[in-house]
Design a protein around this motif. Structure first.
Motif, PDB file in Angstrom:
ATOM      1  N   VAL A  72      46.026  29.394  31.238  1.00 18.78           N
ATOM      2  CA  VAL A  72      47.052  29.611  30.224  1.00 18.78           C
ATOM      3  C   VAL A  72      46.983  28.576  29.111  1.00 18.78           C
ATOM      4  CG1 VAL A  72      48.910  28.199  31.226  1.00 18.78           C
ATOM      5  CG2 VAL A  72      49.472  30.283  29.951  1.00 18.78           C
ATOM      6  N   SER A  73      46.509  27.376  29.402  1.00 23.87           N
ATOM      7  CA  SER A  73      46.526  26.300  28.418  1.00 23.87           C
ATOM      8  C   SER A  73      45.321  26.321  27.488  1.00 23.87           C
ATOM      9  CB  SER A  73      46.601  24.942  29.123  1.00 23.87           C
ATOM     10  OG  SER A  73      46.520  23.890  28.195  1.00 23.87           O
ATOM     11  N   SER A  74      44.124  26.474  28.058  1.00 22.41           N
ATOM     12  CA  SER A  74      42.908  26.388  27.242  1.00 22.41           C
ATOM     13  C   SER A  74      41.840  27.393  27.637  1.00 22.41           C
ATOM     14  CB  SER A  74      42.327  24.966  27.329  1.00 22.41           C
ATOM     15  OG  SER A  74      43.237  24.022  26.813  1.00 22.41           O
ATOM     16  N   GLY A  75      42.227  28.491  28.237  1.00 24.66           N
ATOM     17  CA  GLY A  75      41.258  29.511  28.608  1.00 24.66           C
ATOM     18  C   GLY A  75      40.578  29.190  29.926  1.00 24.66           C
ATOM     19  N   PRO A  76      39.535  29.941  30.263  1.00 29.05           N
ATOM     20  CA  PRO A  76      38.865  31.016  29.522  1.00 29.05           C
ATOM     21  C   PRO A  76      39.788  32.220  29.266  1.00 29.05           C
ATOM     22  CG  PRO A  76      37.516  30.263  31.375  1.00 29.05           C
ATOM     23  CD  PRO A  76      38.867  29.675  31.549  1.00 29.05           C
ATOM     24  N   ILE A  77      39.411  32.990  28.229  1.00 24.42           N
ATOM     25  CA  ILE A  77      40.193  34.157  27.826  1.00 24.42           C
ATOM     26  C   ILE A  77      39.687  35.370  28.594  1.00 24.42           C
ATOM     27  CG2 ILE A  77      40.889  35.608  25.906  1.00 24.42           C
ATOM     28  CD1 ILE A  77      40.193  33.204  24.068  1.00 24.42           C
ATOM     29  N   ASP A  78      40.519  35.895  29.455  1.00 30.55           N
ATOM     30  CA  ASP A  78      40.146  37.046  30.274  1.00 30.55           C
ATOM     31  C   ASP A  78      40.563  38.334  29.575  1.00 30.55           C
ATOM     32  OD1 ASP A  78      39.055  38.350  32.413  1.00 30.55           O
ATOM     33  OD2 ASP A  78      40.392  37.498  33.924  1.00 30.55           O
ATOM     34  N   ARG A  79      40.121  39.463  30.112  1.00 25.22           N
ATOM     35  CA  ARG A  79      40.499  40.787  29.624  1.00 25.22           C
ATOM     36  C   ARG A  79      41.361  41.471  30.689  1.00 25.22           C
ATOM     37  NH1 ARG A  79      36.759  41.909  25.366  1.00 25.22           N
ATOM     38  NH2 ARG A  79      36.092  39.845  24.640  1.00 25.22           N
ATOM     39  N   SER A  80      42.386  42.173  30.276  1.00 29.51           N
ATOM     40  CA  SER A  80      43.393  42.685  31.203  1.00 29.51           C
ATOM     41  C   SER A  80      42.824  43.671  32.221  1.00 29.51           C
ATOM     42  CB  SER A  80      44.535  43.336  30.428  1.00 29.51           C
ATOM     43  OG  SER A  80      44.074  44.427  29.658  1.00 29.51           O
ATOM     44  N   ARG A  81      41.965  44.581  31.784  1.00 25.84           N
ATOM     45  CA  ARG A  81      41.463  45.595  32.716  1.00 25.84           C
ATOM     46  C   ARG A  81      40.598  44.972  33.793  1.00 25.84           C
ATOM     47  NH1 ARG A  81      38.115  49.369  29.942  1.00 25.84           N
ATOM     48  NH2 ARG A  81      37.905  47.828  28.262  1.00 25.84           N
ATOM     49  N   ARG A  82      39.780  43.994  33.416  1.00 29.65           N
ATOM     50  CA  ARG A  82      38.954  43.298  34.403  1.00 29.65           C
ATOM     51  C   ARG A  82      39.829  42.499  35.358  1.00 29.65           C
ATOM     52  NH1 ARG A  82      37.176  39.619  36.757  1.00 29.65           N
ATOM     53  NH2 ARG A  82      38.877  38.369  35.915  1.00 29.65           N
ATOM     54  N   PHE A  83      40.852  41.829  34.795  1.00 31.41           N
ATOM     55  CA  PHE A  83      41.783  41.029  35.589  1.00 31.41           C
ATOM     56  C   PHE A  83      42.518  41.896  36.605  1.00 31.41           C
ATOM     57  CE2 PHE A  83      45.988  39.138  36.261  1.00 31.41           C
ATOM     58  CZ  PHE A  83      45.667  37.817  36.575  1.00 31.41           C
ATOM     59  N   GLU A  84      42.994  43.051  36.172  1.00 30.34           N
ATOM     60  CA  GLU A  84      43.737  43.930  37.070  1.00 30.34           C
ATOM     61  C   GLU A  84      42.854  44.461  38.193  1.00 30.34           C
ATOM     62  OE1 GLU A  84      45.643  46.922  34.750  1.00 30.34           O
ATOM     63  OE2 GLU A  84      46.887  45.477  33.655  1.00 30.34           O
ATOM     64  N   ASP A  85      41.604  44.710  37.904  1.00 33.01           N
ATOM     65  CA  ASP A  85      40.686  45.132  38.972  1.00 33.01           C
ATOM     66  C   ASP A  85      40.593  44.064  40.051  1.00 33.01           C
ATOM     67  OD1 ASP A  85      40.143  47.535  37.759  1.00 33.01           O
ATOM     68  OD2 ASP A  85      38.277  46.871  36.815  1.00 33.01           O
ATOM     69  N   ASP A  86      40.526  42.800  39.633  1.00 36.83           N
ATOM     70  CA  ASP A  86      40.428  41.694  40.589  1.00 36.83           C
ATOM     71  C   ASP A  86      41.680  41.558  41.437  1.00 36.83           C
ATOM     72  OD1 ASP A  86      37.895  41.060  39.804  1.00 36.83           O
ATOM     73  OD2 ASP A  86      38.368  39.099  38.957  1.00 36.83           O
ATOM     74  N   ILE A  87      42.847  41.537  40.790  1.00 39.34           N
ATOM     75  CA  ILE A  87      44.076  41.236  41.533  1.00 39.34           C
ATOM     76  C   ILE A  87      44.507  42.387  42.434  1.00 39.34           C
ATOM     77  CG2 ILE A  87      44.864  39.623  39.769  1.00 39.34           C
ATOM     78  CD1 ILE A  87      46.859  41.755  38.837  1.00 39.34           C
ATOM     79  N   ASN A  88      44.039  43.593  42.165  1.00 40.38           N
ATOM     80  CA  ASN A  88      44.416  44.745  42.998  1.00 40.38           C
ATOM     81  C   ASN A  88      43.363  45.076  44.049  1.00 40.38           C
ATOM     82  OD1 ASN A  88      47.043  45.665  41.923  1.00 40.38           O
ATOM     83  ND2 ASN A  88      45.912  45.874  40.006  1.00 40.38           N
ATOM     84  N   LYS A  89      42.348  44.233  44.125  1.00 39.23           N
ATOM     85  CA  LYS A  89      41.306  44.425  45.137  1.00 39.23           C
ATOM     86  C   LYS A  89      41.585  43.506  46.319  1.00 39.23           C
ATOM     87  CE  LYS A  89      37.303  42.744  44.146  1.00 39.23           C
ATOM     88  NZ  LYS A  89      35.976  42.558  43.508  1.00 39.23           N
ATOM     89  N   VAL A  90      41.562  44.060  47.512  1.00 34.63           N
ATOM     90  CA  VAL A  90      41.737  43.255  48.724  1.00 34.63           C
ATOM     91  C   VAL A  90      40.353  42.831  49.207  1.00 34.63           C
ATOM     92  CG1 VAL A  90      42.578  43.196  51.096  1.00 34.63           C
ATOM     93  CG2 VAL A  90      43.866  44.457  49.352  1.00 34.63           C
ATOM     94  N   LEU A  91      40.115  41.532  49.217  1.00 33.48           N
ATOM     95  CA  LEU A  91      38.804  41.009  49.585  1.00 33.48           C
ATOM     96  C   LEU A  91      38.640  40.951  51.102  1.00 33.48           C
ATOM     97  CD1 LEU A  91      38.674  37.998  47.089  1.00 33.48           C
ATOM     98  CD2 LEU A  91      37.475  40.177  46.846  1.00 33.48           C
ATOM     99  N   LYS A  92      37.451  41.255  51.561  1.00 40.21           N
ATOM    100  CA  LYS A  92      37.123  41.039  52.960  1.00 40.21           C
ATOM    101  C   LYS A  92      37.032  39.535  53.220  1.00 40.21           C
ATOM    102  CE  LYS A  92      36.788  45.406  54.020  1.00 40.21           C
ATOM    103  NZ  LYS A  92      37.794  46.039  54.927  1.00 40.21           N
TER     104      LYS A  92
END
Length: 385
Positions: free
Chosen positions: A150-170
């Motif tokens: 939030v302070s200095s990046g990196p700047i992510d993209r929302s669609r990529r971010f949402e794919d990550d957070i909604n994926k349950v990792l093994k």
């Protein structure tokens, strides 16, 4: 509290990551805890400053309202003029912060407003493009407030971010994430707290402010190396922290001082920022100008696009004159590089030879360092820029 700076912050960070680690190990979704943790961390960054807290809450409510409203409007019409209006409305708070030094000496804004604004603008543009068709409030909040970057990046993209957070990792996959996270955090600590600190304490602050070639060159190289290790270190720690939360933040630096041209430099330096400007400023300006035939030559569109993009980038850093000069300088270098590589026969004949590549690295390194000297504001001591 400033992120990734003090011992107490790292203590709080490591303790707060324990629940995330347990969720990851037991193959549970981390995003709900991650959202609460990000809210807690943002509150910690803001601290006891009630004005900044109120500013942040108003900013969050304003931006969410804009995003949700534009999504409704986009389902009815795809007018580009409306998209541009919502972008202007979304960046209005940032403009107030950037231009506030002309009107007041007090602190205006809050930590992270610049990078959060990038996230908002990306969502609005991709909603207009039809790439985003629905928005989940929890996912949106988590993306906006994701505290490691939030302070200095990196700047992510929302669609990529949402794919990550909604994926349950093994479990095995999460262990791999943890391993990468640990490596990135220790790499960042070495960069930020060893290399950058050594350069700062034993070189940068000891350079004379006298107006001599020696002192200016020393400061140019010392500041460039210091900024790289400090910023790359922060980025590595942020990326490493993201891995513990199941999020693969984009890389931000890739050996930028080994670039053979300024175009390559911007593909290696603060990559998430330069790619954001490439996708949402440069490319869109060039495509629009070519579609409406504003110029006879596509190279004119491209070159003006370089200048506009880098000028906007300079102003985004700040509205002081030296940031504007820095942006114009970088834009000019990109134009000159493109023209040179297209037109120069000597370059085309020797560009693959090792001696020429070594010379190109040397020249690019010095051009990049001079740009960072402009960026530092050091020359204001001599020229009152």
């Amino acid at each position: 509290m400033t992120p990734f700076e003090s011992n107490i912050f790292f203590y709080i960070l490591f303790v707060s990551l324990i629940p995330a680690i347990l969720l990851g190990i037991f193959e549970k979704r981390i995003k709900y805890y991650g959202t609460l943790l990000s809210i807690f961390m943002i509150a910690l960054f803001i601290g006891s400053n009630k004005f900044q807290l109120l500013s942040f809450l108003c900013f969050y409510a304003w931006e969410v309202l804009l995003i949700k409203s534009y999504l409704i409007i986009r389902n009815k019409t795809n007018k580009a003029s409306l998209m541009r209006l919502f972008i202007l409305l979304s960046i209005f708070p940032l403009c107030i912060v950037k231009f506030s030094h002309f009107f007041t000496t007090s602190t205006v804004g809050f930590i992270g407003i610049s990078y959060i604004t990038f996230r908002i603008v990306q969502i609005i543009i991709e909603t207009h493009d039809g790439l985003i068709k629905k928005i989940n409030l929890i996912d949106l909040t988590y993306f906006i407030l994701f505290f490691p970057s939030v302070s200095s990046g990196p700047i992510d993209r929302s669609r990529r971010f949402e794919d990550d957070i909604n994926k349950v990792l093994k479990r095995r996959e999460y262990f791999d994430y943890m391993g990468t996270g640990i490596f990135k955090i220790f790499q960042g600590i070495a960069y930020k707290f060893i290399f950058s600190s050594l350069i700062y304490n034993h070189w940068l602050i000891k350079i004379s402010t006298s107006f001599t070639i020696s002192s200016i060159l020393q400061y140019m190289y010392a500041y460039s190396l210091y900024l790289f290790f400090d910023f790359a270190g922060y980025s590595c720690i942020a990326i490493g922290t993201g891995y513990f939360l199941g999020v693969k933040l984009p890389e931000n630096f890739n050996l930028p001082f080994l670039s053979k041209s300024m175009k390559e430099f911007w593909d290696r330096w603060h990559m998430s920022l330069s790619f954001w400007f490439r996708d949402f400023v440069y490319t869109r300006f060039v495509m629009t100008s070519m579609k409406h035939k504003w110029f006879k030559s596509r190279y004119t569109s491209s070159y003006l696009g370089f200048m506009i993009t880098m000028l906007v980038m300079g102003i985004w850093h700040g509205t002081y004159l030296y940031y504007i000069i820095y942006g114009l300088y970088e834009g000019f270098l990109l134009v000159a590089t493109d023209y040179y590589q297209r037109k120069n026969k000597f370059y085309k004949a020797h560009k693959k030879e090792k001696w020429f590549q070594a010379l190109s690295i040397f020249v690019t390194f010095n051009l990049a360092c001079f740009g960072l000297l402009l960026f530092s504001g050091r020359l204001t001591i001599y020229f009152k820029i």
